[in-house]
Design a protein around this motif. Structure first.
Motif, mmCIF file in Angstrom:
data_model
loop_
_atom_site.group_PDB
_atom_site.id
_atom_site.type_symbol
_atom_site.label_atom_id
_atom_site.label_comp_id
_atom_site.label_asym_id
_atom_site.label_seq_id
_atom_site.Cartn_x
_atom_site.Cartn_y
_atom_site.Cartn_z
ATOM 1 N N LYS A 257 0.839 -1.194 0.000
ATOM 2 C CA LYS A 257 0.000 0.000 0.000
ATOM 3 C C LYS A 257 0.876 1.247 0.000
ATOM 4 C CE LYS A 257 -3.789 -2.196 2.551
ATOM 5 N NZ LYS A 257 -4.609 -2.176 3.799
ATOM 6 N N LYS A 258 0.425 2.255 -0.721
ATOM 7 C CA LYS A 258 1.208 3.487 -0.835
ATOM 8 C C LYS A 258 0.366 4.679 -0.403
ATOM 9 C CE LYS A 258 4.057 3.729 -4.266
ATOM 10 N NZ LYS A 258 5.386 3.763 -3.583
ATOM 11 N N TYR A 259 0.847 5.403 0.598
ATOM 12 C CA TYR A 259 0.193 6.622 1.065
ATOM 13 C C TYR A 259 0.751 7.810 0.283
ATOM 14 C CZ TYR A 259 -1.346 4.033 5.238
ATOM 15 O OH TYR A 259 -1.929 3.139 6.103
ATOM 16 N N PHE A 260 -0.098 8.783 0.017
ATOM 17 C CA PHE A 260 0.387 10.012 -0.587
ATOM 18 C C PHE A 260 -0.510 11.178 -0.194
ATOM 19 C CE2 PHE A 260 -2.634 8.396 -3.681
ATOM 20 C CZ PHE A 260 -3.254 9.530 -4.192
ATOM 21 N N ILE A 261 0.046 12.357 -0.248
ATOM 22 C CA ILE A 261 -0.683 13.576 0.086
ATOM 23 C C ILE A 261 -0.669 14.510 -1.128
ATOM 24 C CG2 ILE A 261 -0.203 13.467 2.565
ATOM 25 C CD1 ILE A 261 2.039 15.466 2.144
ATOM 26 N N VAL A 262 -1.658 15.375 -1.172
ATOM 27 C CA VAL A 262 -1.736 16.407 -2.204
ATOM 28 C C VAL A 262 -1.529 17.748 -1.520
ATOM 29 C CG1 VAL A 262 -3.100 17.435 -4.053
ATOM 30 C CG2 VAL A 262 -3.393 15.010 -3.490
ATOM 31 N N MET A 263 -0.639 18.553 -2.065
ATOM 32 C CA MET A 263 -0.320 19.859 -1.482
ATOM 33 C C MET A 263 -0.388 20.947 -2.546
ATOM 34 S SD MET A 263 3.101 18.794 0.648
ATOM 35 C CE MET A 263 3.841 18.047 -0.811
ATOM 36 N N GLN A 264 -0.636 22.148 -2.083
ATOM 37 C CA GLN A 264 -0.551 23.295 -2.978
ATOM 38 C C GLN A 264 0.917 23.616 -3.199
ATOM 39 O OE1 GLN A 264 -2.477 26.795 -1.411
ATOM 40 N NE2 GLN A 264 -3.168 27.431 -3.419
ATOM 41 N N SER A 265 1.309 23.813 -4.433
ATOM 42 C CA SER A 265 2.708 24.114 -4.732
ATOM 43 C C SER A 265 3.039 25.544 -4.311
ATOM 44 C CB SER A 265 2.981 23.949 -6.228
ATOM 45 O OG SER A 265 4.302 24.326 -6.535
ATOM 46 N N VAL A 266 4.135 25.692 -3.562
ATOM 47 C CA VAL A 266 4.592 27.029 -3.164
ATOM 48 C C VAL A 266 5.114 27.784 -4.377
ATOM 49 C CG1 VAL A 266 6.281 28.293 -1.772
ATOM 50 C CG2 VAL A 266 5.115 26.295 -0.806
ATOM 51 N N PHE A 267 5.837 27.090 -5.253
ATOM 52 C CA PHE A 267 6.436 27.726 -6.424
ATOM 53 C C PHE A 267 5.479 27.677 -7.611
ATOM 54 C CE2 PHE A 267 10.705 26.250 -4.547
ATOM 55 C CZ PHE A 267 10.838 27.421 -3.815
ATOM 56 N N TYR A 268 4.347 28.345 -7.469
ATOM 57 C CA TYR A 268 3.380 28.399 -8.565
ATOM 58 C C TYR A 268 2.866 29.816 -8.708
ATOM 59 C CZ TYR A 268 -0.898 27.853 -11.246
ATOM 60 O OH TYR A 268 -1.883 28.007 -12.197
ATOM 61 N N PRO A 269 2.793 30.307 -9.940
ATOM 62 C CA PRO A 269 3.325 29.749 -11.191
ATOM 63 C C PRO A 269 4.839 29.929 -11.258
ATOM 64 C CG PRO A 269 2.300 31.871 -11.603
ATOM 65 C CD PRO A 269 2.068 31.580 -10.156
ATOM 66 N N ASP A 270 5.522 29.002 -11.884
ATOM 67 C CA ASP A 270 6.983 28.983 -11.849
ATOM 68 C C ASP A 270 7.629 29.439 -13.149
ATOM 69 O OD1 ASP A 270 6.387 26.880 -13.513
ATOM 70 O OD2 ASP A 270 7.897 25.537 -12.668
ATOM 71 N N ASP A 271 6.843 29.994 -14.063
ATOM 72 C CA ASP A 271 7.356 30.322 -15.396
ATOM 73 C C ASP A 271 8.592 31.223 -15.361
ATOM 74 O OD1 ASP A 271 5.119 28.948 -16.092
ATOM 75 O OD2 ASP A 271 3.967 30.683 -16.751
ATOM 76 N N ARG A 272 8.620 32.165 -14.411
ATOM 77 C CA ARG A 272 9.711 33.146 -14.391
ATOM 78 C C ARG A 272 10.627 33.012 -13.179
ATOM 79 N NH1 ARG A 272 6.100 38.177 -14.344
ATOM 80 N NH2 ARG A 272 8.030 39.133 -13.617
ATOM 81 N N ILE A 273 10.398 32.036 -12.336
ATOM 82 C CA ILE A 273 11.251 31.881 -11.156
ATOM 83 C C ILE A 273 12.667 31.533 -11.603
ATOM 84 C CG2 ILE A 273 11.686 30.522 -9.079
ATOM 85 C CD1 ILE A 273 8.715 30.152 -8.744
ATOM 86 N N ASN A 274 13.641 32.299 -11.122
ATOM 87 C CA ASN A 274 15.020 32.062 -11.557
ATOM 88 C C ASN A 274 15.926 31.513 -10.464
ATOM 89 O OD1 ASN A 274 15.287 34.349 -9.991
ATOM 90 N ND2 ASN A 274 15.724 35.730 -11.706
ATOM 91 N N ALA A 275 15.392 31.332 -9.250
ATOM 92 C CA ALA A 275 16.188 30.733 -8.173
ATOM 93 C C ALA A 275 15.251 30.183 -7.113
ATOM 94 C CB ALA A 275 17.144 31.744 -7.562
ATOM 95 N N ARG A 276 15.597 28.999 -6.593
ATOM 96 C CA ARG A 276 14.804 28.346 -5.556
ATOM 97 C C ARG A 276 15.741 27.914 -4.437
ATOM 98 N NH1 ARG A 276 13.104 27.020 -10.556
ATOM 99 N NH2 ARG A 276 10.863 26.882 -11.026
#
Length: 521
Positions: A257-276
């Motif tokens: 069995k595999k557990y998983f969670i769904v989260m809101q992405s912090v880096f959204y929208p990421d089209d122009r992000i140039n550093a993380r």
């Protein structure tokens, strides 16, 4: 793009003949590199016989089609590469060969079957909440609810569905939009990072939501603390804590069995992000080699990479300091550590740096930052707190307050301080039946709210004078257990005088707050 696959202990890789390439086997768990110059004709093994990553490159570009995998015994003349290969010998190559970034999960991908089941199961699970919306007041049964849905090849269990549906509603998401994003026809993306976690990370095709596999202990911890997590978000609606939107378990016949969670992405929208950056406030093992210039590889950098830089927010800085203090104090009460402050940034365009707001729009955005939920004036449109529909941005002051007052307010970059704008207006100027300025200010101060940007994902976006920052706190499942206490003492002996991640929750909280204090202005 290089071809990535996993191989088993006794897998013989055979590929097209006549190709000269380098084959490097990188063991994800033991950090051992094994190299051969033959075109998929030899076999390399990790010392423990576990699954390893296979990276086929020639000058960084894949020159061979995906190899056919033939299960066989160890060929004659092939010797096992064991732990006798010293790590120091390959230390300089470790980061060079580690494959990072986003990869489309197509039909040849090892996770295609799993993610296809996830998409099908999540679509059905969300449809349940569409057909049976959560109540306005959640009960204890809602927190303990487990729903199992049977599909052709698997079963999907959903935990506390009404609770997470209620949270999604408070964030302004409609269930239809959430369902569409999770079950969109496009493939999921696999995110391979430089994290030490053994979890698998997936992104929806629109990159709006993260799906992360979790172990049973982590899921149990989240569900047992779900009520106080929800209470914290209700008390501080602009919290930087990652927003958990669903907890599920997938059960496939004859598989674990595999557990998983769904989260809101912090880096959204990421089209122009140039550093993380992934920040923990310490220095031991907190450096990552940046991606080569011009490369499309996504590398999440760490504390030491941030040295000499600042998060420049101006007027918004006190809010950030206070919110980080609030959120880390909450995590301290949960007795957790080793969480991360994610920081991403992108330059603001010229037209984004000098925007003006009419006083009416400022008031409206302030009210939307206070009153969450769906918009009564825009049926069918989700309203994320602080976001003003485009058609409302031109409302005049007379439309807001019956014709009294005029003029505009320049919005300072970093998110205007609504208190400073509102405090100059007396109670006699308030329209009948409206929320008074004093009430608005009290709410903002008590709940540490801010005027959110008119931008996607506003709860994790903060605008400075020249940059837009994406900020969030993630990985909040590591409890300060007896094992972690032993790890703390061992690291004290191994790294005397240095700051490492495994410290008490109190020390961890104070240290991260101090890092934010020292690296913002």
């Amino acid at each position: 793009m290089s071809y990535l696959t996993s191989i088993d202990r006794k897998t013989n890789l055979r590929g097209p003949t006549g190709l000269t390439c380098v084959v490097v086997f990188f063991c994800k768990w033991h950090y051992i590199l094994m190299e051969t110059n033959s075109p998929f004709s030899d076999v390399a093994f990790c010392r423990d016989g576990c699954k390893c990553w296979c990276l086929s490159t020639h000058s960084g570009v894949c020159v061979a089609s995906p190899p056919q995998m033939e299960m066989s015994g160890v060929p004659a003349g092939v010797t096992r590469r064991t732990g006798t290969v010293k790590r120091t010998m390959w230390g300089g190559l470790r980061q060079q060969w580690k494959l990072l970034g986003l990869f489309e999960i197509d039909q040849q991908h090892e996770f295609y079957s799993l993610t296809s089941m996830m998409k099908e199961g999540l679509s059905a699970a969300v449809q349940t909440t569409i057909d049976n919306p959560p109540p306005d007041e959640l009960s204890e049964d809602d927190y303990r609810l487990e729903v199992t849905q049977i599909h052709k090849d698997f079963k999907m269990e959903t935990f506390a569905g009404p609770v997470f549906a209620s949270l999604r509603r408070s964030l302004g998401m409609t269930e239809k939009e959430y369902q569409h994003s999770l079950s969109f026809d496009g493939s999921y993306l696999q995110f391979i990072s430089n994290s030490k976690s053994k979890a698998d990370f997936f992104l929806t095709n629109d990159k709006c939501f993260f799906l992360k596999t979790q172990n049973k202990r982590e899921v149990k911890f989240l569900l047992s603390n779900l009520r106080i997590y929800m209470e914290h978000l209700e008390k501080y609606p602009h919290s930087l804590l990652v927003k958990f939107l669903g907890v599920h378990r997938i059960n496939i016949s004859h598989r674990r069995k595999k557990y998983f969670i769904v989260m809101q992405s912090v880096f959204y929208p990421d089209d122009r992000i140039n550093a993380r950056y992934d920040i923990k406030g310490c220095e031991v093992s907190r450096w990552t080699d940046p991606a080569p210039e011009g490369s499309q590889i996504i590398v999440v950098l760490k504390d030491l990479n941030f040295k000499g830089q600042y998060i420049t927010l101006d007027q918004q800085r006190p809010w950030l300091l206070r919110q980080v203090e609030i959120d880390t104090s909450f995590l301290q009460r949960l007795n957790v550590l080793d969480y991360s402050l994610l920081v991403g940034h992108q330059p603001l365009h010229q037209d984004e740096r000098h925007q003006g707001l009419s006083f009416a729009t400022l008031i409206m955005r302030t009210k939307k930052s206070v009153i969450t939920g769906s918009s009564p004036t825009h049926a069918g449109k989700p309203t994320v707190p602080g976001v003003v529909p485009e058609e409302d941005s031109n409302l005049s002051v007379s439309e807001m307050d019956g014709g009294t007052g005029s003029g505009s307010v320049a919005e300072s970059r970093g998110g205007s301080d609504p208190g400073s704008a509102l405090s100059g207006r007396t109670c006699t100027e308030q329209p009948a039946g409206s929320v008074t300025d004093s009430m608005v200010l009290r709410d903002f101060q008590a709940q540490n709210r801010r005027l959110l940007p008119n931008f996607k994902n506003p709860l994790h976006v903060i605008d400075g004078p020249e940059h837009r920052y994406f900020v969030g706190i993630i990985d909040i499942f590591t409890v300060y257990s007896f094992k972690k206490r032993l790890e703390h003492w061992w690291k004290r002996l191994r790294h005397p005088g240095q700051a490492f991640s495994t410290v008490s929750p109190t020390s961890y909280c104070l240290r991260l707050c101090q890092w934010v204090q020292d690296h913002t202005k």
